[in-house]
Design a protein around this motif. Sequence first.
Motif, PDB file in Angstrom:
ATOM      1  N   PRO A   3      -9.573  21.007 -28.507  1.00 50.12           N
ATOM      2  CA  PRO A   3      -8.616  20.038 -29.045  1.00 50.12           C
ATOM      3  C   PRO A   3      -7.199  20.235 -28.503  1.00 50.12           C
ATOM      4  O   PRO A   3      -6.508  19.266 -28.180  1.00 50.12           O
ATOM      5  CB  PRO A   3      -8.691  20.288 -30.552  1.00 50.12           C
ATOM      6  N   THR A 220     -12.504  17.865 -30.755  1.00 53.81           N
ATOM      7  CA  THR A 220     -11.794  17.450 -29.543  1.00 53.81           C
ATOM      8  C   THR A 220     -11.603  15.937 -29.520  1.00 53.81           C
ATOM      9  O   THR A 220     -10.518  15.436 -29.200  1.00 53.81           O
ATOM     10  CB  THR A 220     -12.561  17.909 -28.287  1.00 53.81           C
ATOM     11  N   ALA A 223      -8.969  15.083 -32.054  1.00 46.93           N
ATOM     12  CA  ALA A 223      -7.627  15.373 -31.541  1.00 46.93           C
ATOM     13  C   ALA A 223      -7.184  14.318 -30.530  1.00 46.93           C
ATOM     14  O   ALA A 223      -6.001  13.954 -30.472  1.00 46.93           O
ATOM     15  CB  ALA A 223      -7.599  16.758 -30.902  1.00 46.93           C
TER      16      ALA A 223
END
Length: 450
Positions: A3, A220, A223
């Motif tokens: 992330p 991820t 994010a």
Amino acid sequence: MTPEEIRRLPFASLIDMGEFDCCCGKRHGSGIRHVVIQSGAVQKLPELLAELGSKKPFLLSGKATFAAAGDRVTGALEGAGVPYGQYVFPQSPVVPAEQAVGAAVMHFDDSCDAVIGIGSGVINDIGKLLAKVSGRPYLIVGTAPSMDGYASATSSMECDGLKVSLDSTFAWAIIGDLDILCQAPLHMLQAGVGDMLAKYISLVEWRIARLLVGEYYCPTVSALVESGLEKVVGAAPGLVRREPEAVKSVMEGLVIAGIAMKYAGLSRPASGMEHYFSHIWDMRALAFEEARADLHGIQCGIATLLSLKVYQYIRSLEPDREAALKAVAGFSAEDWNQSLRDFIGPGAEAMIQGEKREGKYDREKHALRLEKILEKWGEICAIIDTLPSYEQAAGILSAIGAPVEAKDLGYTAQQLRTTFTMTKDIRDKYIASRLLWDLGRLEDAAAVIP
């Protein structure tokens, strides 16, 4: 890729990186080769087509979108000696349903080797389906930064009266000519911000669904969506002045959201309960003459505010096991299904059949979910606490002149409350209204809808 790493990536690097192994265990990739967002970007079309190996593209547009960008596109192609086929939908607006897809397919020139959409939401959705059906690569010339579907591989359509998300294809290239995008109607610029604000809700619901029902979740991807949301919120004030850098940032944020959906392989990172408000309003507009719908992003912006009120209510609750079990014991699926038919129209039948497959109302399954809710209540509240306040989100929309009152859509308070209670039936996706049904507090929560 973590992330933290994806947050730090410049936009151009995100496009250029191709596939990568993620900490979630999946290998992500968007398939997009080019995103060109700049003044005069349409002039890059002949060069892009040459790289793709296309000799004759097929142009798909509506009357309004062709008026916005059609002459620029055809001029660029003709100037480079590139022949093309073309279909401009004669009706306006174009309805994203079976008839429009059929018309696009029937008018497709089979000698063409690529599809170029000229438009935004509806044209892009139909263009991606046409590209998939015809087996051609797809390019999109955006006419407004109004929605997040430019980079996604799905198309939002109405099928048998139900709003559905269909697998289609992704764009090989996305062209955002700022000379065109900056001239988009302000209402469409506002819609792009509304569609992005929805991500506040979708990301929270994704995390709650992972916690309660074990749904796949990627930090991820989450994010990445957050980075796109921050980009749009930061740029939003400049939209009123049509500042090119602001328009560019909003377009980039919307593309990022679409890439996130492609990475995850589902719409969850960018779509939650707030989208289901919008879907129900669209379905009612299709079914009933007196109902009307606005732009998807405008509806999502207003529905995000309604969803924030709902989450404020959830945050005030103390779960009660016995009250929840009693409420579910008294629930009549037959009566509820009739309510769906009365309020939504023909599209309700697909929703009812979906529930028969999903078993959301199965009492044994409910009892198991309820125990998980009780066990994880503190964590659920902590996730909810990451949301902005109603006032913060409303301030973002108000600053650009976007509608913030649900009554602006022409619905009564009771119709809005009914819409909220029915959001849980649109998809098999765990959202706030399903959490409240599990808690036996759905009808109580509806009272917070103004």
